[in-house]
Scaffold this motif. Sequence first.
Motif, PDB file in Angstrom:
ATOM      1  N   HIS A   5       0.818  -1.211   0.000  1.00 12.41           N
ATOM      2  CA  HIS A   5       0.000   0.000   0.000  1.00 12.41           C
ATOM      3  C   HIS A   5       0.850   1.258   0.000  1.00 12.41           C
ATOM      4  N   ASP A   6       0.487   2.182  -0.871  1.00 13.58           N
ATOM      5  CA  ASP A   6       1.178   3.455  -0.973  1.00 13.58           C
ATOM      6  C   ASP A   6       1.030   4.235   0.338  1.00 13.58           C
ATOM      7  N   THR A   7       2.048   5.007   0.698  1.00 14.47           N
ATOM      8  CA  THR A   7       2.034   5.724   1.971  1.00 14.47           C
ATOM      9  C   THR A   7       1.713   7.206   1.801  1.00 14.47           C
ATOM     10  N   GLY A  11      -6.619   8.282  -0.201  1.00 15.34           N
ATOM     11  CA  GLY A  11      -7.402   8.363  -1.418  1.00 15.34           C
ATOM     12  C   GLY A  11      -6.652   8.792  -2.655  1.00 15.34           C
ATOM     13  N   GLY A  12      -5.329   8.790  -2.616  1.00 13.97           N
ATOM     14  CA  GLY A  12      -4.568   9.164  -3.800  1.00 13.97           C
ATOM     15  C   GLY A  12      -4.633  10.639  -4.129  1.00 13.97           C
ATOM     16  N   GLN A 186       0.791   3.754  -9.745  1.00 17.56           N
ATOM     17  CA  GLN A 186       1.613   3.725  -8.534  1.00 17.56           C
ATOM     18  C   GLN A 186       1.002   4.530  -7.389  1.00 17.56           C
ATOM     19  N   GLY A 187      -0.032   5.299  -7.673  1.00 13.58           N
ATOM     20  CA  GLY A 187      -0.627   6.149  -6.659  1.00 13.58           C
ATOM     21  C   GLY A 187      -2.073   5.824  -6.386  1.00 13.58           C
ATOM     22  N   ALA A 188      -2.993   6.479  -7.104  1.00 15.23           N
ATOM     23  CA  ALA A 188      -4.418   6.344  -6.827  1.00 15.23           C
ATOM     24  C   ALA A 188      -4.909   4.918  -7.011  1.00 15.23           C
ATOM     25  N   GLU A 189      -4.416   4.217  -8.028  1.00 15.15           N
ATOM     26  CA  GLU A 189      -4.868   2.831  -8.222  1.00 15.15           C
ATOM     27  C   GLU A 189      -4.403   1.949  -7.067  1.00 15.15           C
ATOM     28  N   VAL A 190      -3.192   2.171  -6.566  1.00 17.08           N
ATOM     29  CA  VAL A 190      -2.699   1.398  -5.424  1.00 17.08           C
ATOM     30  C   VAL A 190      -3.623   1.579  -4.226  1.00 17.08           C
ATOM     31  N   ASP A 191      -4.051   2.824  -3.971  1.00 15.65           N
ATOM     32  CA  ASP A 191      -4.942   3.084  -2.847  1.00 15.65           C
ATOM     33  C   ASP A 191      -6.253   2.333  -2.996  1.00 15.65           C
ATOM     34  N   ALA A 192      -6.838   2.400  -4.186  1.00 17.20           N
ATOM     35  CA  ALA A 192      -8.119   1.727  -4.410  1.00 17.20           C
ATOM     36  C   ALA A 192      -7.983   0.214  -4.267  1.00 17.20           C
ATOM     37  N   MET A 193      -6.909  -0.345  -4.812  1.00 17.54           N
ATOM     38  CA  MET A 193      -6.706  -1.794  -4.718  1.00 17.54           C
ATOM     39  C   MET A 193      -6.461  -2.221  -3.273  1.00 17.54           C
TER      40      MET A 193
END
Length: 237
Positions: A5-7, A11-12, A186-193
């Motif tokens: 998960h992105d830090t 919500g990106g 690498q950002g918003a999609e990571v958060d959603a996933m």
Amino acid sequence: MTDAHDTGLPGGVAISHLSVYDWPAADGECGGTPHMHLACSEAYIVTGGRGVVQTLTASGYEATPLRAGTVAWFSPGTIHRLVNEGGLRITVLMQNRGLPEAGDAVLTLPPEYLTDPQTYARATAIPADAPEEEQERVARARRDLALEGYRALRQAGGPEALTAFHRAAAALVRPRISEWRERWRQGAEVDAMATGLQLDWLEQGQFPHLADAAVRSQQPSFRGKFGMCGRLDVYQD
């Protein structure tokens, strides 16, 4: 760690603090540079002062008053111009952190400046290594140039001129779409996933992500940057 998960911010999103320009324009109003985002929604949380955000869409022209406590937001394709009526300060939230910083904005320059990325860049780039006085001069010049195109779009009054601007803007950013897609992944999609994975775990009676709980904080990485609408305090994404 239980996942990748992105830090970044929740919500990106990306965040910045904006002091809207008080520079007068040819029409007597003070403020920033009209522009449009192509893939990111934007939100304003007004923290001080007063002003207006002028917008142009296929539905026409609108002027939304901004006062301390106002929250206003708009979707991609909304041409917007901030007008400062006195000390206007805004916390700005941008969807898809990384994309706005990578150029997801096109200024409403006259059509002859929208013909290709090189011509557009020459008219809009602010030299980062120049003295502050020169940066301000360039920022004001590009604001005034964008207002020329903006006024023409408003005066046209019909969908044809707006569609032509949309077409030119989309052509300008098309070479960067693969880069944008990677930033989004690498950002918003990571958060959603990550949220989807957490819901899967909870549905199964598991909760490994809760053991990775953490608190993070950050100070602006740059203060007073010359942005499109004003001086920006920006945060590293």
